[in-house]
Design an enzyme around this catalytic site. Sequence first.
Site, PDB file in Angstrom:
ATOM      1  N   ASP A  48      -9.228  -3.019  -3.920  1.00 48.01           N
ATOM      2  CA  ASP A  48     -10.059  -2.255  -2.975  1.00 48.01           C
ATOM      3  C   ASP A  48      -9.182  -1.319  -2.135  1.00 48.01           C
ATOM      4  O   ASP A  48      -9.693  -0.544  -1.327  1.00 48.01           O
ATOM      5  CB  ASP A  48     -10.926  -3.183  -2.103  1.00 48.01           C
ATOM      6  CG  ASP A  48     -10.114  -4.105  -1.212  1.00 48.01           C
ATOM      7  OD1 ASP A  48      -8.872  -4.139  -1.339  1.00 48.01           O
ATOM      8  OD2 ASP A  48     -10.728  -4.820  -0.385  1.00 48.01           O
ATOM      9  N   SER A  49      -7.866  -1.364  -2.377  1.00 48.83           N
ATOM     10  CA  SER A  49      -6.970  -0.359  -1.788  1.00 48.83           C
ATOM     11  C   SER A  49      -7.403   1.042  -2.205  1.00 48.83           C
ATOM     12  O   SER A  49      -6.963   2.033  -1.619  1.00 48.83           O
ATOM     13  CB  SER A  49      -5.519  -0.603  -2.227  1.00 48.83           C
ATOM     14  OG  SER A  49      -5.429  -0.719  -3.633  1.00 48.83           O
ATOM     15  N   ASP A  87     -11.205  -6.500  -7.779  1.00 50.44           N
ATOM     16  CA  ASP A  87     -11.219  -6.987  -6.390  1.00 50.44           C
ATOM     17  C   ASP A  87     -12.653  -7.078  -5.877  1.00 50.44           C
ATOM     18  O   ASP A  87     -13.444  -6.145  -6.067  1.00 50.44           O
ATOM     19  CB  ASP A  87     -10.480  -5.958  -5.521  1.00 50.44           C
ATOM     20  CG  ASP A  87      -9.443  -6.590  -4.624  1.00 50.44           C
ATOM     21  OD1 ASP A  87      -9.389  -7.827  -4.541  1.00 50.44           O
ATOM     22  OD2 ASP A  87      -8.680  -5.820  -4.002  1.00 50.44           O
ATOM     23  N   LYS A 117     -10.552 -11.012  -7.825  1.00 48.95           N
ATOM     24  CA  LYS A 117      -9.666 -11.404  -6.720  1.00 48.95           C
ATOM     25  C   LYS A 117     -10.459 -11.351  -5.422  1.00 48.95           C
ATOM     26  O   LYS A 117     -11.324 -10.482  -5.256  1.00 48.95           O
ATOM     27  CB  LYS A 117      -8.460 -10.466  -6.625  1.00 48.95           C
ATOM     28  CG  LYS A 117      -7.523 -10.827  -5.467  1.00 48.95           C
ATOM     29  CD  LYS A 117      -6.248 -10.039  -5.495  1.00 48.95           C
ATOM     30  CE  LYS A 117      -6.330  -8.671  -4.848  1.00 48.95           C
ATOM     31  NZ  LYS A 117      -6.781  -8.656  -3.442  1.00 48.95           N
ATOM     32  N   GLU A 119      -9.954 -12.206  -0.947  1.00 51.55           N
ATOM     33  CA  GLU A 119      -9.005 -12.479   0.132  1.00 51.55           C
ATOM     34  C   GLU A 119      -9.423 -13.718   0.930  1.00 51.55           C
ATOM     35  O   GLU A 119     -10.612 -13.963   1.120  1.00 51.55           O
ATOM     36  CB  GLU A 119      -8.943 -11.265   1.077  1.00 51.55           C
ATOM     37  CG  GLU A 119      -8.397 -10.029   0.404  1.00 51.55           C
ATOM     38  CD  GLU A 119      -8.282  -8.834   1.338  1.00 51.55           C
ATOM     39  OE1 GLU A 119      -8.423  -8.998   2.574  1.00 51.55           O
ATOM     40  OE2 GLU A 119      -8.051  -7.721   0.829  1.00 51.55           O
ATOM     41  N   GLU A 190       0.836 -11.578   0.342  1.00 50.02           N
ATOM     42  CA  GLU A 190       1.108 -10.224   0.869  1.00 50.02           C
ATOM     43  C   GLU A 190       1.791 -10.301   2.230  1.00 50.02           C
ATOM     44  O   GLU A 190       1.299 -10.973   3.156  1.00 50.02           O
ATOM     45  CB  GLU A 190      -0.204  -9.413   0.964  1.00 50.02           C
ATOM     46  CG  GLU A 190       0.048  -8.009   1.530  1.00 50.02           C
ATOM     47  CD  GLU A 190      -1.072  -7.010   1.289  1.00 50.02           C
ATOM     48  OE1 GLU A 190      -2.053  -7.339   0.587  1.00 50.02           O
ATOM     49  OE2 GLU A 190      -0.954  -5.889   1.815  1.00 50.02           O
TER      50      GLU A 190
HETATM   51  O1  KIV Z   1      -6.317  -3.902  -2.980  1.00 51.93           O
HETATM   52  C1  KIV Z   1      -5.152  -4.022  -3.394  1.00 51.93           C
HETATM   53  O2  KIV Z   1      -4.565  -3.082  -3.962  1.00 51.93           O
HETATM   54  C2  KIV Z   1      -4.497  -5.294  -3.208  1.00 51.93           C
HETATM   55  C3  KIV Z   1      -3.030  -5.368  -3.517  1.00 51.93           C
HETATM   56  C4  KIV Z   1      -2.233  -4.707  -2.468  1.00 51.93           C
HETATM   57  C5  KIV Z   1      -2.591  -6.775  -3.754  1.00 51.93           C
HETATM   58  O3  KIV Z   1      -5.105  -6.229  -2.807  1.00 51.93           O
END
Ligand code: KIV
Length: 282
Positions: A48-49, A87, A117, A119, A190
């Site tokens: 989600d970056s 994510d 993934k 968090e 992280e």
């Molecule tokens: O969203 C993302 O790119 C991430 C990575 C920095 C691990 O969660």
Amino acid sequence: MELGKKVTVPDVARMKAAGERITMVTAYDCAFARLLDQAGVDLLLVGDSLGMVVQGLETTLPVTLDEMIYHTRMVARGAHRALVVGDLPFGAYQTSPTQALESAIRLVKEGGAQAVKLEGGLPMARTIEAIAVIDVPVMGHVGLTPQSVHRMGGHRVQGRRHGHGAGERERVLDDARAVQEAGAFAVVLECIPLDLAAEITAELKIPTIGIGAGAHCDGQVLVLHDLLGLSADWTPRFAKRYAELGQEVVRAAETYVREVKEGTFPTDAQAFAPPKTSTGAA
Ligand code: KIV
């Protein structure tokens, strides 16, 4: 891992057991997914970056599940060898394990993700369990969790002995343990001190994938735009720019602008000849 062979979730566990370092890079579209796949990157994370590096947002918080599905679908099309991890964005899994399950299913069914993934550690244990139990592999993410940016007061190193106190270090450790206990197949660490990452990596049976967590993790992840030097003006201290593609893009576009303005592009080589006219025809 052999270069031609598709990377699977059991392979990721085998790599830890064999002491083979795991590589993960973020990807957001098919073109870059193809290139990273060709380079032998083991896992592609549709992070989600993308909210920050693709959409130009200040945080990852506004990114929606529909946007994540859209980008995951593109990455899945370009990844033949790498395992694709999608994510779960903020708001798509925190309400209840049922909501998380529905979002994870959409990422797999509509996006083509092979794992998801999310968090959070201890507070997310039931959620991870609910997803893992229906055989959608889950990657955890502890330490600095960007979706908690407001609680953390910014993107700050987590689990330091000093400053925020020893309790914070214990909390990161407990989070990592809870993620494993809940059934995750791997966990992102992280921005935590490297000795804490080493301790977690030695204790956990599942692989740890570090970003700003030092060299003792089982694997590493970088954001594509940092790795390629595409991020505009700032690179986090823990990232390494392996190329300066941003400068290359500007240079190429400047040359194009100049050539169009001065009339040296296109030439006949880039144009289509007019059709031959037949002479003497009735
Ligand atoms: O969203 C993302 O790119 C991430 C990575 C920095 C691990 O969660």
